[in-house]
Design a protein around this motif. Sequence first.
Motif, short mmCIF file in Angstrom:
data_model
loop_
_atom_site.label_atom_id
_atom_site.label_comp_id
_atom_site.label_asym_id
_atom_site.label_seq_id
_atom_site.Cartn_x
_atom_site.Cartn_y
_atom_site.Cartn_z
N ARG A 33 0.81 -1.20 0.00
CA ARG A 33 0.00 0.00 0.00
C ARG A 33 0.86 1.26 0.00
NH1 ARG A 33 -4.65 0.36 0.65
NH2 ARG A 33 -6.35 -0.89 1.33
N ALA A 34 2.14 1.14 0.23
CA ALA A 34 3.02 2.31 0.25
C ALA A 34 3.14 2.95 -1.13
CB ALA A 34 4.40 1.94 0.78
N ARG A 35 2.86 2.18 -2.17
CA ARG A 35 2.93 2.75 -3.52
C ARG A 35 1.80 3.74 -3.78
NH1 ARG A 35 3.98 -2.21 -7.48
NH2 ARG A 35 2.39 -3.21 -6.22
N PHE A 36 0.75 3.70 -2.98
CA PHE A 36 -0.36 4.63 -3.14
C PHE A 36 -0.04 6.01 -2.55
CE2 PHE A 36 -2.65 0.67 -3.68
CZ PHE A 36 -3.48 0.98 -4.74
N ASN A 37 1.04 6.13 -1.78
CA ASN A 37 1.36 7.41 -1.15
C ASN A 37 1.69 8.49 -2.17
OD1 ASN A 37 0.96 6.34 1.36
ND2 ASN A 37 3.11 5.88 1.71
N VAL B 150 -1.24 17.15 -18.54
CA VAL B 150 -0.07 16.31 -18.29
C VAL B 150 -0.25 15.53 -16.98
CG1 VAL B 150 2.40 16.38 -17.73
CG2 VAL B 150 1.51 17.72 -19.64
N MET B 151 -0.78 16.20 -15.95
CA MET B 151 -0.96 15.54 -14.67
C MET B 151 -2.02 14.43 -14.73
SD MET B 151 1.28 16.78 -12.76
CE MET B 151 0.92 16.47 -11.06
N PHE B 152 -2.97 14.55 -15.65
CA PHE B 152 -3.94 13.47 -15.84
C PHE B 152 -3.24 12.20 -16.30
CE2 PHE B 152 -6.65 11.10 -18.78
CZ PHE B 152 -7.64 10.70 -17.90
N PHE B 153 -2.33 12.32 -17.25
CA PHE B 153 -1.60 11.15 -17.72
C PHE B 153 -0.63 10.63 -16.67
CE2 PHE B 153 -2.86 13.10 -21.82
CZ PHE B 153 -3.61 12.03 -22.29
N VAL B 154 -0.06 11.53 -15.87
CA VAL B 154 0.80 11.09 -14.77
C VAL B 154 -0.03 10.33 -13.74
CG1 VAL B 154 2.21 11.94 -12.85
CG2 VAL B 154 2.50 12.91 -15.12
N LEU B 155 -1.24 10.82 -13.46
CA LEU B 155 -2.13 10.12 -12.53
C LEU B 155 -2.46 8.73 -13.04
CD1 LEU B 155 -4.06 10.09 -10.06
CD2 LEU B 155 -5.79 11.03 -11.57
N ALA B 156 -2.76 8.61 -14.32
CA ALA B 156 -3.06 7.29 -14.89
C ALA B 156 -1.85 6.37 -14.76
CB ALA B 156 -3.48 7.43 -16.34
N GLY B 157 -0.66 6.87 -15.04
CA GLY B 157 0.54 6.06 -14.90
C GLY B 157 0.80 5.65 -13.46
N LEU B 158 0.60 6.57 -12.51
CA LEU B 158 0.80 6.23 -11.11
C LEU B 158 -0.24 5.23 -10.62
CD1 LEU B 158 1.85 9.62 -9.49
CD2 LEU B 158 3.22 7.56 -9.74
N LEU B 159 -1.45 5.31 -11.13
CA LEU B 159 -2.46 4.31 -10.75
C LEU B 159 -2.08 2.93 -11.26
CD1 LEU B 159 -5.83 6.20 -11.13
CD2 LEU B 159 -4.89 5.20 -9.06
N PHE B 160 -1.57 2.86 -12.48
CA PHE B 160 -1.11 1.57 -12.99
C PHE B 160 0.05 1.04 -12.16
CE2 PHE B 160 -3.23 2.51 -17.10
CZ PHE B 160 -3.94 1.32 -17.19
N TYR B 161 0.95 1.94 -11.74
CA TYR B 161 2.08 1.53 -10.91
C TYR B 161 1.61 1.05 -9.54
CZ TYR B 161 6.02 2.10 -7.73
OH TYR B 161 6.95 1.90 -6.76
N ALA B 162 0.67 1.79 -8.92
CA ALA B 162 0.24 1.46 -7.57
C ALA B 162 -0.61 0.19 -7.54
CB ALA B 162 -0.54 2.63 -6.98
N LEU B 163 -1.38 -0.05 -8.59
CA LEU B 163 -2.26 -1.21 -8.60
C LEU B 163 -1.63 -2.45 -9.20
CD1 LEU B 163 -5.54 0.61 -9.66
CD2 LEU B 163 -5.00 -0.33 -7.41
N ALA B 164 -0.41 -2.33 -9.68
CA ALA B 164 0.27 -3.48 -10.31
C ALA B 164 0.59 -4.53 -9.24
CB ALA B 164 1.56 -3.02 -10.98
N PRO B 165 0.47 -5.80 -9.59
CA PRO B 165 0.84 -6.84 -8.63
C PRO B 165 2.35 -6.86 -8.42
CG PRO B 165 0.26 -7.82 -10.72
CD PRO B 165 -0.03 -6.35 -10.84
N LYS B 166 2.75 -7.40 -7.28
CA LYS B 166 4.18 -7.51 -7.02
C LYS B 166 4.83 -8.43 -8.02
CE LYS B 166 6.02 -7.85 -2.97
NZ LYS B 166 6.31 -8.30 -1.62
N ALA B 167 6.05 -8.12 -8.40
CA ALA B 167 6.75 -8.94 -9.41
C ALA B 167 7.17 -10.28 -8.85
CB ALA B 167 7.97 -8.18 -9.92
N GLY B 168 7.34 -10.40 -7.52
CA GLY B 168 7.81 -11.63 -6.93
C GLY B 168 6.75 -12.70 -6.78
N ARG B 169 5.50 -12.37 -6.99
CA ARG B 169 4.44 -13.35 -6.79
C ARG B 169 4.20 -14.20 -8.00
NH1 ARG B 169 -0.51 -10.33 -4.33
NH2 ARG B 169 0.66 -8.46 -3.95
#
Length: 80
Positions: A18-22, A61-80
């Motif tokens: 959940r720290a990625r949502f910060n 620009v911030m709209f596209f940054v928000l979309a990118g950060l949402l994809f980053y925050a909601l992405a599953p962990k790579a180790g799973r």
Amino acid sequence: MEPLDSDYEVVVREPNPRARFNWLYVFPILGGVWLLFLLSAAIFQIPITGVIDPIMGLMLVMFFVLAGLLFYALAPKAGR
């Protein structure tokens, strides 16, 4: 004399997913600053016509940054 108990356990701290949502807290803060600016311009009758176009471009620009950060925050962990 008793020997010192020097056995220790290594505690592995797993990162909090959940720290990625910060990073998303930046957007409400920027929105609040924008609303304070608009409110002060309305109260003190400050002309802001020169500011509107760059801010609208920044919001786009911030709209596209928000979309990118949402994809980053909601992405599953790579180790799973």
